[in-house]
Design a protein around this motif. Structure first.
Motif, PDB file in Angstrom:
ATOM      1  N   THR A 195       0.826  -1.213   0.000  1.00 21.04           N
ATOM      2  CA  THR A 195       0.000   0.000   0.000  1.00 21.04           C
ATOM      3  C   THR A 195       0.858   1.260   0.000  1.00 21.04           C
ATOM      4  OG1 THR A 195      -0.144  -0.131   2.413  1.00 21.04           O
ATOM      5  CG2 THR A 195      -1.963  -1.077   1.160  1.00 21.04           C
ATOM      6  N   THR A 196       2.114   1.144   0.405  1.00 21.98           N
ATOM      7  CA  THR A 196       2.983   2.330   0.473  1.00 21.98           C
ATOM      8  C   THR A 196       4.149   2.252  -0.508  1.00 21.98           C
ATOM      9  OG1 THR A 196       4.278   1.342   2.270  1.00 21.98           O
ATOM     10  CG2 THR A 196       2.402   2.710   2.892  1.00 21.98           C
ATOM     11  N   GLY A 197       4.127   1.323  -1.455  1.00 22.94           N
ATOM     12  CA  GLY A 197       5.226   1.225  -2.418  1.00 22.94           C
ATOM     13  C   GLY A 197       5.528  -0.217  -2.762  1.00 22.94           C
ATOM     14  N   VAL A 198       6.809  -0.509  -3.026  1.00 17.79           N
ATOM     15  CA  VAL A 198       7.214  -1.865  -3.384  1.00 17.79           C
ATOM     16  C   VAL A 198       7.033  -2.788  -2.184  1.00 17.79           C
ATOM     17  CG1 VAL A 198       9.116  -3.315  -4.180  1.00 17.79           C
ATOM     18  CG2 VAL A 198       8.873  -0.992  -5.070  1.00 17.79           C
ATOM     19  N   SER A 199       6.423  -3.933  -2.423  1.00 19.82           N
ATOM     20  CA  SER A 199       6.158  -4.876  -1.340  1.00 19.82           C
ATOM     21  C   SER A 199       7.456  -5.368  -0.707  1.00 19.82           C
ATOM     22  CB  SER A 199       5.380  -6.078  -1.878  1.00 19.82           C
ATOM     23  OG  SER A 199       4.157  -5.669  -2.435  1.00 19.82           O
ATOM     24  N   LYS A 200       7.385  -5.651   0.601  1.00 19.58           N
ATOM     25  CA  LYS A 200       8.496  -6.272   1.307  1.00 19.58           C
ATOM     26  C   LYS A 200       8.249  -7.782   1.354  1.00 19.58           C
ATOM     27  CE  LYS A 200       7.578  -3.543   4.862  1.00 19.58           C
ATOM     28  NZ  LYS A 200       6.718  -2.469   4.314  1.00 19.58           N
ATOM     29  N   LEU A 201       9.329  -8.550   1.327  1.00 16.51           N
ATOM     30  CA  LEU A 201       9.225 -10.007   1.401  1.00 16.51           C
ATOM     31  C   LEU A 201       9.391 -10.453   2.847  1.00 16.51           C
ATOM     32  CD1 LEU A 201      11.327 -10.982  -1.752  1.00 16.51           C
ATOM     33  CD2 LEU A 201       8.846 -11.258  -1.463  1.00 16.51           C
ATOM     34  N   MET A 202       8.367 -11.088   3.375  1.00 20.99           N
ATOM     35  CA  MET A 202       8.350 -11.476   4.786  1.00 20.99           C
ATOM     36  C   MET A 202       8.681 -12.953   4.931  1.00 20.99           C
ATOM     37  SD  MET A 202       4.872  -9.474   5.907  1.00 20.99           S
ATOM     38  CE  MET A 202       3.932 -10.278   4.606  1.00 20.99           C
ATOM     39  N   VAL A 203       9.630 -13.263   5.794  1.00 16.29           N
ATOM     40  CA  VAL A 203      10.090 -14.637   5.984  1.00 16.29           C
ATOM     41  C   VAL A 203       9.452 -15.214   7.253  1.00 16.29           C
ATOM     42  CG1 VAL A 203      12.083 -16.139   6.249  1.00 16.29           C
ATOM     43  CG2 VAL A 203      12.272 -14.057   4.867  1.00 16.29           C
ATOM     44  N   HIS A 204       8.674 -16.281   7.080  1.00 13.36           N
ATOM     45  CA  HIS A 204       7.994 -16.956   8.181  1.00 13.36           C
ATOM     46  C   HIS A 204       8.691 -18.281   8.479  1.00 13.36           C
ATOM     47  CE1 HIS A 204       4.339 -14.436   7.293  1.00 13.36           C
ATOM     48  NE2 HIS A 204       4.813 -14.548   6.062  1.00 13.36           N
ATOM     49  N   THR A 205       8.776 -18.643   9.727  1.00 16.15           N
ATOM     50  CA  THR A 205       9.249 -19.971  10.112  1.00 16.15           C
ATOM     51  C   THR A 205       8.050 -20.850  10.449  1.00 16.15           C
ATOM     52  OG1 THR A 205       9.408 -19.497  12.479  1.00 16.15           O
ATOM     53  CG2 THR A 205      11.323 -18.925  11.096  1.00 16.15           C
ATOM     54  N   ALA A 206       8.272 -22.161  10.474  1.00 13.00           N
ATOM     55  CA  ALA A 206       7.192 -23.074  10.855  1.00 13.00           C
ATOM     56  C   ALA A 206       6.769 -22.854  12.308  1.00 13.00           C
ATOM     57  CB  ALA A 206       7.624 -24.523  10.637  1.00 13.00           C
ATOM     58  N   GLN A 207       7.719 -22.451  13.165  1.00 13.56           N
ATOM     59  CA  GLN A 207       7.385 -22.158  14.562  1.00 13.56           C
ATOM     60  C   GLN A 207       6.461 -20.951  14.653  1.00 13.56           C
ATOM     61  OE1 GLN A 207      11.308 -21.665  16.226  1.00 13.56           O
ATOM     62  NE2 GLN A 207      11.288 -23.690  17.200  1.00 13.56           N
ATOM     63  N   ALA A 208       6.827 -19.882  13.947  1.00 16.15           N
ATOM     64  CA  ALA A 208       6.007 -18.665  13.984  1.00 16.15           C
ATOM     65  C   ALA A 208       4.625 -18.923  13.403  1.00 16.15           C
ATOM     66  CB  ALA A 208       6.706 -17.543  13.224  1.00 16.15           C
ATOM     67  N   LEU A 209       4.555 -19.700  12.326  1.00 14.94           N
ATOM     68  CA  LEU A 209       3.261 -20.034  11.739  1.00 14.94           C
ATOM     69  C   LEU A 209       2.390 -20.806  12.730  1.00 14.94           C
ATOM     70  CD1 LEU A 209       4.377 -21.080   8.138  1.00 14.94           C
ATOM     71  CD2 LEU A 209       3.189 -18.978   8.787  1.00 14.94           C
TER      72      LEU A 209
END
Length: 533
Positions: free
Chosen positions: A186-200
């Motif tokens: 919404t504010t420009g180029v998207s950021k790539l977010m890294v998720h771990t299986a623990q966080a999920l």
């Protein structure tokens, strides 16, 4: 507190989600509104067991193509449920699925592919001859393979690799990257977010607890972005509980109505701006919303008018709308539920109570110091579901922390019993207006003809209302004047067709983009006037 009978072992593995569901509830039906683009001959009627087999088959095909554990595999193709199944197959092969929305323009996809540093790419002929035409895809990727059934040059088609040898699933360590998604942009180029299986997993757990009352009981209809982490969590919740699923790719009310009349879902979830469109279903022939006992809303706050209309359309006893407020970087933060009675009192900025035991939230002033209860400020969070980094932008990720607390970028305050009230995004605040979002809620409640209203900063910082009406009917100036008479001064409204408002893959309005468009229009008008002179 009653916990679900079985949960993943402190890790949510996308590659095993369908297999585990099939072991518990093999015959539960899953219905699609359109066939899988990559395997269309399979039709639209599945079970947990048959879809588990599809994921296993796709994983075998990807392995045969050369995909290996820990490699990044970008999935960017035309919108279809096979996006999700391909991502699960990538994870089953031990690789890391990178979800790139079908709505992203080619130049943004190019920048994200560069940031991914030679990933695999699963795409289709439609993308390569359309938005990606001119993007040096072969130079930016390790290898490109085709989903769908249409050929393109000499690239291999996944659909043609029948008979690939099946393999056991591969589990990476729970603290390793398991999924990469992108911010809404919404504010420009998207950021790539890294998720771990623990966080999920830590995001999944509170959602499992909230959904406990409807286990196995209700048919669940999901019409959401196939690349968003929320969609994977919704699947994780209801697959674990054995609910029949209806999965929809097209949110248009005229497409939704016959599906709902046929399958009569008890729970539906879509994006808040799609719920606004679904207000048209309230009085539709055959009462398509009459069977809905639960509406589930995430991604963004939902207008009170929409809540009231949706609940009024249900013929079930005591229907509820459950709202989760959260962010892609953190997962769910707070939750609220509304009945027909309480919806009438909802002010729209109330997004419920901070999830106890899962989330710590505080409000701070401009200098980062906590403020007293009831005082507004910047929202900051601590929680186990937070992403591990922005890929390729770790410094940007670290800049969001304040003494170990994650800055959400939202303004709000905490009320009694830690009830959270949102005001605005920090970047969207305009002059002396306390809350653009509150004004939008008021206007939506006063003018039934509005399908959407967005208040953004104009070229001189003035608050400009962008309005969309049902059927693009002309806005009545007298009704507008009456509705805004007691509100802060607004510029003249600008009317746009609903379909022309720039949006993200989850239908969030790209407010910064609208402001940029206003600036460009004024610069062009100034330039044209100068040339004419």
């Amino acid at each position: 507190m009653i916990l679900p009978a079985r949960l993943p072992e402190l890790a949510f593995y996308l590659g095993e989600m369908w297999q585990r569901a099939a072991e518990k509830h093999p015959a539960v039906p899953v219905t699609l509104d359109v066939p899988l683009a990559t395997l269309p001959d399979l039709g639209t009627a599945f079970t947990y067991a048959t879809l588990a087999d599809v994921v296993d088959d796709l994983a075998a095909r990807l392995w045969e193509l050369g995909v290996r554990p820990s490699e990044r595999v970008a999935v960017h193709k035309s919108d279809n449920f096979d996006i999700t199944l391909l991502a699960c197959a990538v994870a089953r092969a031990g690789a890391v699925p990178v979800m790139l929305s079908a709505a992203l323009p080619g130049d943004i996809v190019e920048q994200l592919l560069r940031r991914l540093d030679q990933p695999w790419l699963i795409t289709d002929a439609e993308k390569l001859t359309g938005p990606l035409d001119g993007v040096p895809v072969r130079d930016l990727t390790r290898r490109t393979v085709l989903a769908g059934t249409g050929p393109h040059e000499d690239l291999p088609l996944i659909s043609e690799l029948d008979g690939a040898a099946r393999r056991p699933s591969v589990q990476l360590h729970p603290s390793q990257p398991a999924l990469i998604t992108h911010t809404s942009g919404t504010t420009g180029v998207s950021k790539l977010m890294v998720h771990t299986a623990q966080a999920l997993f830590h995001r999944l757990l509170p959602q499992q607890v909230i959904a406990w009352p409807i286990r196995k009981k209700e048919t669940v209809a999901l019409c959401m972005s196939f690349v968003h982490s929320r969609f994977f969590h919704s699947l994780g919740v209801f697959l674990n509980y054995g609910n029949p699923l209806v999965i929809l790719a097209d949110p248009a009310p005229e497409k939704i109505a016959p599906v709902f009349r046929r399958h009569r879902p008890g729970l539906v979830e879509t994006h808040p701006n799609n719920f606004i469109q679904w207000e048209d279903l309230v009085d539709a022939p055959g009462a398509p919303l009459s069977s809905v006992r639960y509406y589930s809303s995430t991604f963004d706050a939902i207008h009170p008018r929409t809540i009231q209309r949706l609940l009024a359309a249900s013929r079930r006893p005591r229907p509820l709308l459950v709202q989760l407020y959260g962010q892609s970087e953190t997962g769910p933060i707070s939750g609220a539920w509304y009945t027909r009675k309480t919806a009438a009192r909802n002010d729209g900025r109330d997004v419920g109570y901070v999830l106890p035991g899962f989330i710590k939230l505080r409000v701070v002033d401009e200098s980062g110091r906590p403020v007293a209860r009831g005082k507004s400020g910047h929202l900051e969070l601590r929680g186990r579901g937070r992403i591990m980094t922005y890929l390729g932008e770790h410094e940007r990720f670290l800049n969001n922390f304040n003494d170990g607390w994650w800055r959400l970028g939202d303004m709000g305050y905490l009320g009694r019993f830690r009830k959270l009230h949102l005001i605005d995004r920090e970047i969207d605040q305009i002059g002396d207006i306390d809350s653009n979002l509150e004004l939008e809620d008021i206007l939506m409640s006063r003018l039934d003809e509005l399908l959407e209203v967005i208040i953004v900063a104009g070229p001189d910082g003035e608050p400009v209302p962008v309005v969309c009406t049902r059927g693009d009917a002309p806005l009545d100036p007298e009704r507008w004047a009456k509705a805004t008479a007691d509100l802060p001064a607004l510029a003249e409204p600008v009317q746009w067709p609903f379909d022309e408002v720039p949006r993200t893959s989850t239908w969030k309005v790209r407010r910064v983009e609208i402001t940029r468009m206003f600036h460009e229009k004024r610069e062009k008008n100034t330039s044209d006037a100068g040339s004419a002179g």
